[in-house]
Design an enzyme around this catalytic site. Sequence first.
Site, PDB file in Angstrom:
ATOM      1  N   HIS A 185      -3.509   0.752  -3.429  1.00 50.52           N
ATOM      2  CA  HIS A 185      -3.579  -0.312  -2.428  1.00 50.52           C
ATOM      3  C   HIS A 185      -2.501  -1.334  -2.779  1.00 50.52           C
ATOM      4  CE1 HIS A 185      -7.998   0.243  -0.909  1.00 50.52           C
ATOM      5  NE2 HIS A 185      -7.227   1.278  -0.648  1.00 50.52           N
ATOM      6  N   ASN A 194       0.847  -1.181   0.000  1.00 45.61           N
ATOM      7  CA  ASN A 194       0.000   0.000   0.000  1.00 45.61           C
ATOM      8  C   ASN A 194       0.891   1.244   0.000  1.00 45.61           C
ATOM      9  OD1 ASN A 194      -1.596   2.227   1.145  1.00 45.61           O
ATOM     10  ND2 ASN A 194      -3.199   0.687   1.366  1.00 45.61           N
ATOM     11  N   CYS A 202     -10.185  -5.184  -1.008  1.00 52.36           N
ATOM     12  CA  CYS A 202     -11.373  -4.330  -1.030  1.00 52.36           C
ATOM     13  C   CYS A 202     -12.114  -4.484  -2.366  1.00 52.36           C
ATOM     14  CB  CYS A 202     -10.949  -2.872  -0.829  1.00 52.36           C
ATOM     15  SG  CYS A 202     -10.105  -2.183  -2.276  1.00 52.36           S
ATOM     16  N   SER A 238      -7.729  -9.025   3.310  1.00 52.76           N
ATOM     17  CA  SER A 238      -8.801  -9.256   2.346  1.00 52.76           C
ATOM     18  C   SER A 238      -8.917  -8.079   1.376  1.00 52.76           C
ATOM     19  CB  SER A 238     -10.118  -9.437   3.108  1.00 52.76           C
ATOM     20  OG  SER A 238     -11.188  -9.697   2.231  1.00 52.76           O
ATOM     21  N   ASP A 276      -8.213   4.937   4.249  1.00 53.90           N
ATOM     22  CA  ASP A 276      -7.783   3.887   3.331  1.00 53.90           C
ATOM     23  C   ASP A 276      -8.956   2.995   2.893  1.00 53.90           C
ATOM     24  OD1 ASP A 276      -5.254   2.834   2.101  1.00 53.90           O
ATOM     25  OD2 ASP A 276      -6.027   0.988   2.972  1.00 53.90           O
ATOM     26  N   CYS A 325      -9.760  -3.637  -5.435  1.00 52.38           N
ATOM     27  CA  CYS A 325      -8.749  -4.661  -5.723  1.00 52.38           C
ATOM     28  C   CYS A 325      -9.398  -5.973  -6.160  1.00 52.38           C
ATOM     29  CB  CYS A 325      -7.859  -4.852  -4.505  1.00 52.38           C
ATOM     30  SG  CYS A 325      -6.963  -3.316  -4.075  1.00 52.38           S
ATOM     31  N   GLU A 333      -2.566  -4.490  -3.575  1.00 50.82           N
ATOM     32  CA  GLU A 333      -2.840  -5.337  -4.738  1.00 50.82           C
ATOM     33  C   GLU A 333      -2.690  -4.553  -6.041  1.00 50.82           C
ATOM     34  OE1 GLU A 333      -5.370  -6.641  -1.214  1.00 50.82           O
ATOM     35  OE2 GLU A 333      -4.854  -4.737  -2.174  1.00 50.82           O
TER      36      GLU A 333
END
Length: 145
Positions: free
Chosen positions: A50, A39, A79, A77, A142, A82, A52
């Site tokens: 982020h 991130n 979002c 996990s 975030d 992503c 990912e």
Amino acid sequence: MDKFLEAAIDEAKKGMAEGGVPIGSVLVIDGRIVGRGHNKRVQNGSAVLHAEMDCLENAGRIKAADYRRATLYSTLSPCDMCSGAVLLYGIPKIVIGEHRTFCGPESYVKSRGVEVIVIDNQECHQLMQTFIENNPELWNEDIGE
């Protein structure tokens, strides 16, 4: 521990050391890491980086057939944004370090045919818990709250 999840945790720690949100990700194809990221919203003043997204960006342009053999590892996990990238590129599998701190749209992603594996790794959980306790405003920013 899974070496690819370890690599994602290393990315999360890099992000934390840079003053950012401690979430890391790696993209694996045929048993090889082809992209890694963490991130960087704080570090880059970004709205979208982020872990990912940074990982996918760092992997560069990949053929659709390669994405269909990939596994995305993330310490947290993914979002909606992503997860949407996973669906867009046809990545068939996500391995998640933990989802107690935050749970993205995992059931929707599963309903679209993606295999979702949650490890519930204590180190991933502790990194996030400590960060959220120390930076609640940044965490809420975030996740869009």
